[in-house]
Design a protein around this motif. Sequence first.
Motif, short mmCIF file in Angstrom:
data_model
loop_
_atom_site.label_atom_id
_atom_site.label_comp_id
_atom_site.label_asym_id
_atom_site.label_seq_id
_atom_site.Cartn_x
_atom_site.Cartn_y
_atom_site.Cartn_z
N VAL A 136 -6.53 2.28 -10.89
CA VAL A 136 -6.67 2.23 -9.26
C VAL A 136 -7.33 1.24 -8.82
O VAL A 136 -7.97 0.40 -9.43
N ARG A 137 -7.09 0.79 -7.40
CA ARG A 137 -7.65 -0.07 -6.66
C ARG A 137 -7.92 0.66 -5.35
O ARG A 137 -7.36 1.21 -4.59
N PHE A 138 -9.51 0.63 -5.43
CA PHE A 138 -10.20 1.65 -4.34
C PHE A 138 -10.19 0.81 -3.21
O PHE A 138 -10.83 -0.41 -3.26
N VAL A 139 -10.05 1.16 -1.94
CA VAL A 139 -10.18 0.49 -0.83
C VAL A 139 -11.08 1.41 0.24
O VAL A 139 -10.95 2.69 0.05
N PRO A 140 -11.81 0.75 1.19
CA PRO A 140 -12.53 1.63 2.01
C PRO A 140 -11.71 2.41 3.22
O PRO A 140 -12.33 3.45 3.76
N ASP A 141 -10.67 1.78 3.61
CA ASP A 141 -10.01 2.33 4.57
C ASP A 141 -8.18 2.04 4.33
O ASP A 141 -7.90 1.28 3.81
N ARG A 142 -7.63 2.60 5.32
CA ARG A 142 -6.11 2.05 5.51
C ARG A 142 -5.81 0.58 5.91
O ARG A 142 -5.03 -0.03 5.39
N LYS A 143 -6.61 0.21 6.65
CA LYS A 143 -6.71 -1.42 7.27
C LYS A 143 -6.69 -2.22 6.03
O LYS A 143 -5.96 -3.04 5.84
N THR A 144 -7.76 -1.91 5.20
CA THR A 144 -7.96 -2.74 3.99
C THR A 144 -6.74 -2.43 3.06
O THR A 144 -6.22 -3.47 2.36
N ALA A 145 -6.15 -1.45 2.82
CA ALA A 145 -5.06 -1.04 2.05
C ALA A 145 -3.94 -1.99 2.39
O ALA A 145 -3.08 -2.52 1.61
N ARG A 146 -3.52 -2.22 3.62
CA ARG A 146 -2.51 -2.99 3.89
C ARG A 146 -2.65 -4.24 3.31
O ARG A 146 -1.42 -5.06 2.98
N SER A 147 -3.73 -4.71 3.18
CA SER A 147 -3.79 -6.34 2.30
C SER A 147 -3.26 -6.25 0.81
O SER A 147 -2.82 -7.20 0.61
N PHE A 148 -3.11 -4.92 0.30
CA PHE A 148 -2.69 -4.77 -0.95
C PHE A 148 -1.33 -4.31 -1.13
O PHE A 148 -0.58 -4.75 -1.72
N ILE A 149 -0.98 -3.56 0.04
CA ILE A 149 0.47 -3.02 0.35
C ILE A 149 1.35 -3.93 0.91
O ILE A 149 2.33 -3.98 0.45
N GLY A 150 0.99 -4.54 1.88
CA GLY A 150 1.70 -5.57 2.81
C GLY A 150 2.35 -6.61 1.79
O GLY A 150 3.69 -6.68 2.25
N PHE A 151 1.89 -7.20 0.71
CA PHE A 151 2.55 -8.19 0.10
C PHE A 151 3.81 -7.80 -0.44
O PHE A 151 4.58 -8.39 -0.67
N LYS A 152 3.66 -6.47 -0.88
CA LYS A 152 4.79 -5.90 -1.45
C LYS A 152 5.94 -5.51 -0.69
O LYS A 152 7.21 -5.83 -0.86
N CYS A 153 5.62 -5.01 0.49
CA CYS A 153 6.59 -4.65 1.62
C CYS A 153 7.26 -5.96 2.32
O CYS A 153 8.41 -6.23 2.44
N GLN A 154 6.34 -7.06 2.40
CA GLN A 154 6.68 -8.43 2.76
C GLN A 154 7.98 -9.07 1.73
O GLN A 154 8.93 -9.35 2.40
N TRP A 155 7.41 -9.02 0.59
CA TRP A 155 8.43 -9.37 -0.50
C TRP A 155 9.77 -8.90 -0.45
O TRP A 155 10.86 -9.08 -0.25
N ALA A 156 9.74 -7.23 -0.37
CA ALA A 156 10.67 -6.21 -0.46
C ALA A 156 11.41 -6.52 1.00
O ALA A 156 12.75 -6.45 0.85
N SER A 157 10.90 -6.67 1.99
CA SER A 157 11.66 -7.01 3.40
C SER A 157 12.65 -8.07 3.28
O SER A 157 13.74 -7.98 3.86
N GLU A 158 12.21 -9.34 2.33
CA GLU A 158 13.16 -10.17 2.20
C GLU A 158 14.45 -9.69 1.33
O GLU A 158 15.30 -10.31 1.58
N MET A 159 14.38 -8.80 0.58
CA MET A 159 15.12 -8.25 -0.24
C MET A 159 15.74 -6.86 0.43
O MET A 159 16.66 -6.14 -0.30
N GLY A 160 15.53 -6.55 1.82
CA GLY A 160 16.10 -5.57 2.49
C GLY A 160 15.14 -4.32 2.44
O GLY A 160 15.66 -3.18 2.36
N CYS A 161 13.79 -4.61 2.59
CA CYS A 161 12.77 -3.29 2.57
C CYS A 161 13.04 -2.17 3.40
O CYS A 161 13.63 -2.73 4.69
#
Length: 187
Positions: A136-161
């Motif tokens: 697991v990757r522990f984060v202190p809050d949702r805003k920090t989680a965006r840093s780890f989740i966003g890259f996946k969604c940004q990549w996926a958006s190019e593929m039609g996320c």
Amino acid sequence: MAANKGQGASASAVEQKAKAATAAGVPSDEGLASPLDLQFDPINPRMPLMKFKDDAETIKFMIDTHDVDELVRAIMASGWLDYEPLIVERPTNYVLEGNRRLAALKLLSSEKLRAETGYKLPDIAGPKAMPQKVRVRFVPDRKTARSFIGFKCQWASEMGCLCESPLCGRLVGRSRFARRRQQSVRR
């Protein structure tokens, strides 16, 4: 089920990732956690407006709508592939990314949850061992989680996320699960 051999990245790889995140100004803390100690995200973007009274109710819903059975089968047949850590908010232990994986792991780990949901494990020849803990990757809050989740969604958006996650902020369309449900209703 017994712990899976070779689960997760080596300690040095985990340390390198944590150092890289810190160097980039993103606080993180990778570790291991038992799936039974983790909680479902109560405001999961894939289940907007849904409120569940307990894990069993959440899992029942996810079995019906999010192909959890397919993931349980894959894990039993191939073993747990710990290539992407669950993103977990501290101190709540809410899984902000990976609730579907968490549902499958909880079903595999808890006979009590299987009884409460009426779920029967599929009959898989030679099922693989299950880890007692997952990365697991522990984060202190949702805003920090965006840093780890966003890259996946940004990549996926190019593929039609179509994730609709408020964590990534890229509202591109309906989720693949909603689309699948709508397609099945049309048939």
